[in-house]
Design a protein around this motif. Sequence first.
Motif, mmCIF file in Angstrom:
data_model
loop_
_atom_site.group_PDB
_atom_site.id
_atom_site.type_symbol
_atom_site.label_atom_id
_atom_site.label_comp_id
_atom_site.label_asym_id
_atom_site.label_seq_id
_atom_site.Cartn_x
_atom_site.Cartn_y
_atom_site.Cartn_z
ATOM 1 N N LEU A 63 0.949 -1.127 -0.076
ATOM 2 C CA LEU A 63 0.158 -0.036 0.019
ATOM 3 C C LEU A 63 0.675 1.211 0.084
ATOM 4 N N GLY A 64 2.076 1.233 -0.021
ATOM 5 C CA GLY A 64 3.106 2.421 0.040
ATOM 6 C C GLY A 64 2.968 2.950 1.450
ATOM 7 N N PHE A 65 3.376 4.033 1.719
ATOM 8 C CA PHE A 65 3.572 4.734 2.935
ATOM 9 C C PHE A 65 2.199 5.654 3.124
ATOM 10 N N LYS A 66 1.156 4.947 2.658
ATOM 11 C CA LYS A 66 -0.003 5.810 2.842
ATOM 12 C C LYS A 66 -0.393 6.098 4.178
ATOM 13 N N SER A 67 -1.167 7.063 4.608
ATOM 14 C CA SER A 67 -1.646 7.465 5.827
ATOM 15 C C SER A 67 -3.185 7.493 5.985
ATOM 16 N N PHE A 68 -3.502 6.457 6.752
ATOM 17 C CA PHE A 68 -5.032 6.494 6.508
ATOM 18 C C PHE A 68 -5.740 7.272 7.765
ATOM 19 N N SER A 69 -6.828 8.032 7.342
ATOM 20 C CA SER A 69 -7.389 9.042 8.115
ATOM 21 C C SER A 69 -8.097 8.323 9.224
ATOM 22 N N SER A 70 -8.684 7.308 9.189
ATOM 23 C CA SER A 70 -9.444 6.477 9.949
ATOM 24 C C SER A 70 -9.443 4.949 9.753
ATOM 25 N N LEU A 71 -10.132 4.319 11.005
ATOM 26 C CA LEU A 71 -10.190 2.743 10.846
ATOM 27 C C LEU A 71 -10.909 2.562 9.939
ATOM 28 N N PRO A 72 -12.256 3.089 9.680
ATOM 29 C CA PRO A 72 -12.918 2.522 8.437
ATOM 30 C C PRO A 72 -12.488 2.853 7.124
ATOM 31 N N LYS A 73 -11.667 3.819 6.986
ATOM 32 C CA LYS A 73 -11.115 3.942 5.793
ATOM 33 C C LYS A 73 -9.923 3.191 5.382
ATOM 34 N N PHE A 74 -9.238 2.656 6.463
ATOM 35 C CA PHE A 74 -8.151 1.579 6.492
ATOM 36 C C PHE A 74 -8.849 0.227 5.900
ATOM 37 N N VAL A 75 -10.045 -0.056 6.637
ATOM 38 C CA VAL A 75 -10.849 -1.557 6.390
ATOM 39 C C VAL A 75 -11.194 -1.281 4.871
ATOM 40 N N GLU A 76 -11.666 -0.335 4.545
ATOM 41 C CA GLU A 76 -12.210 -0.171 3.290
ATOM 42 C C GLU A 76 -11.112 -0.478 1.844
ATOM 43 N N VAL A 77 -9.930 0.120 2.198
ATOM 44 C CA VAL A 77 -8.891 -0.114 1.332
ATOM 45 C C VAL A 77 -8.387 -1.582 1.276
ATOM 46 N N ILE A 78 -8.180 -2.209 2.391
ATOM 47 C CA ILE A 78 -7.943 -3.642 2.293
ATOM 48 C C ILE A 78 -8.673 -4.671 1.785
ATOM 49 N N THR A 79 -9.945 -4.127 1.831
ATOM 50 C CA THR A 79 -11.130 -5.032 1.458
ATOM 51 C C THR A 79 -11.628 -4.926 0.152
ATOM 52 N N THR A 80 -11.597 -3.924 -0.427
ATOM 53 C CA THR A 80 -12.090 -3.267 -1.862
ATOM 54 C C THR A 80 -10.987 -3.154 -2.805
ATOM 55 N N THR A 81 -9.735 -3.137 -2.457
ATOM 56 C CA THR A 81 -8.546 -3.023 -3.622
ATOM 57 C C THR A 81 -7.712 -3.954 -3.831
ATOM 58 N N PHE A 114 -2.343 -7.335 0.399
ATOM 59 C CA PHE A 114 -1.823 -7.223 2.013
ATOM 60 C C PHE A 114 -2.551 -7.947 2.887
ATOM 61 N N LEU A 115 -3.889 -8.240 2.788
ATOM 62 C CA LEU A 115 -4.570 -8.946 3.834
ATOM 63 C C LEU A 115 -4.349 -10.443 3.682
ATOM 64 N N GLY A 116 -4.105 -10.864 2.534
ATOM 65 C CA GLY A 116 -3.996 -12.338 2.265
ATOM 66 C C GLY A 116 -2.457 -12.752 2.775
ATOM 67 N N VAL A 117 -1.569 -12.007 2.411
ATOM 68 C CA VAL A 117 0.150 -12.135 2.852
ATOM 69 C C VAL A 117 0.010 -12.027 4.388
ATOM 70 N N GLY A 118 -0.558 -11.017 4.635
ATOM 71 C CA GLY A 118 -0.562 -11.037 6.155
ATOM 72 C C GLY A 118 -1.053 -11.831 6.867
ATOM 73 N N THR A 119 -2.111 -12.319 6.561
ATOM 74 C CA THR A 119 -2.888 -13.613 7.049
ATOM 75 C C THR A 119 -2.244 -14.819 7.202
#
Length: 272
Positions: free
Chosen positions: A145-163, A169-174
């Motif tokens: 995801l690069g060095f992105k800064s997420f403004s909120s937890l919902p935004k972070f969840v949205e990015v890792i589940t919809t892109t 990231f989610l798969g390798v991290g799991t």
Amino acid sequence: MENTEQTVTYQQPKMPEINAVSFATLRGTLKAGIDDFLKAPLFGLFFGGIYAVGGWIIIASLNYLDMPWMIIPVAIGFPLIGPFIAVGLYEVSRRIAAGKPLVWSEVLFVMFHQRERQLSWMAFVVLFVFWMWIYQVRLLLALFLGFKSFSSLPKFVEVITTTQEGLLFLGVGTISGAVLSFVLFSATVISMPLLLDRELDFVSAMICSFKAVFKSPVPMLSWGVMVVVLAFIGMAPAFFGLIVVLPVLGHATWHLYEAVIGSENPAGTGKG
């Protein structure tokens, strides 16, 4: 005048025998854990409260540092430090089994005394794995995801589940998280109560713990999965559930240790 030399030999402590366990064993240990919690609820609520307060402090700190997106990785890794705090619960279960009185000062002294014994090295191992998990998450975030800064937890969840990058990231991290969790579970599930109960070096204790997992892989790994699931359920309502869930699991782990190895010091005297 005749000089005599005395040779002092070090005798390696005998490695304990490892017993196989079954699903019936797990049901019995969980029931025993619930019984111990009900027999000494104040102790359980006290140690469970430590987990809950720790969770609240972590969330508040991450929000203060403007890093709400780290709440999920930290929450996942937070139970990794649980076995060390559970030492107090092991001591309570040991005293209940021996019919000894539960005295706050004595139980807390046993925990404090562990800093001079091999259990302190296990604390280092646990915390090291926890920090490995945190740095691994940050590395994967940088890679996918690069060095992105997420403004909120919902935004972070949205990015890792919809892109696509987020799902990678989610798969390798799991997968990597599962490997770390397996290693830590296998190293600590028996070694923590074993080091409280007996005089043994922490490396030998970890070897015993791994042997216990490999001797009964399906029941033991099922126990690990159950612990993770119950811990997540306990964390869901703002960590409040941990106040009850983790004490029960701590007591139950002591009884699992007794089933796998057996307590050498049932009266809880001297070594703890």
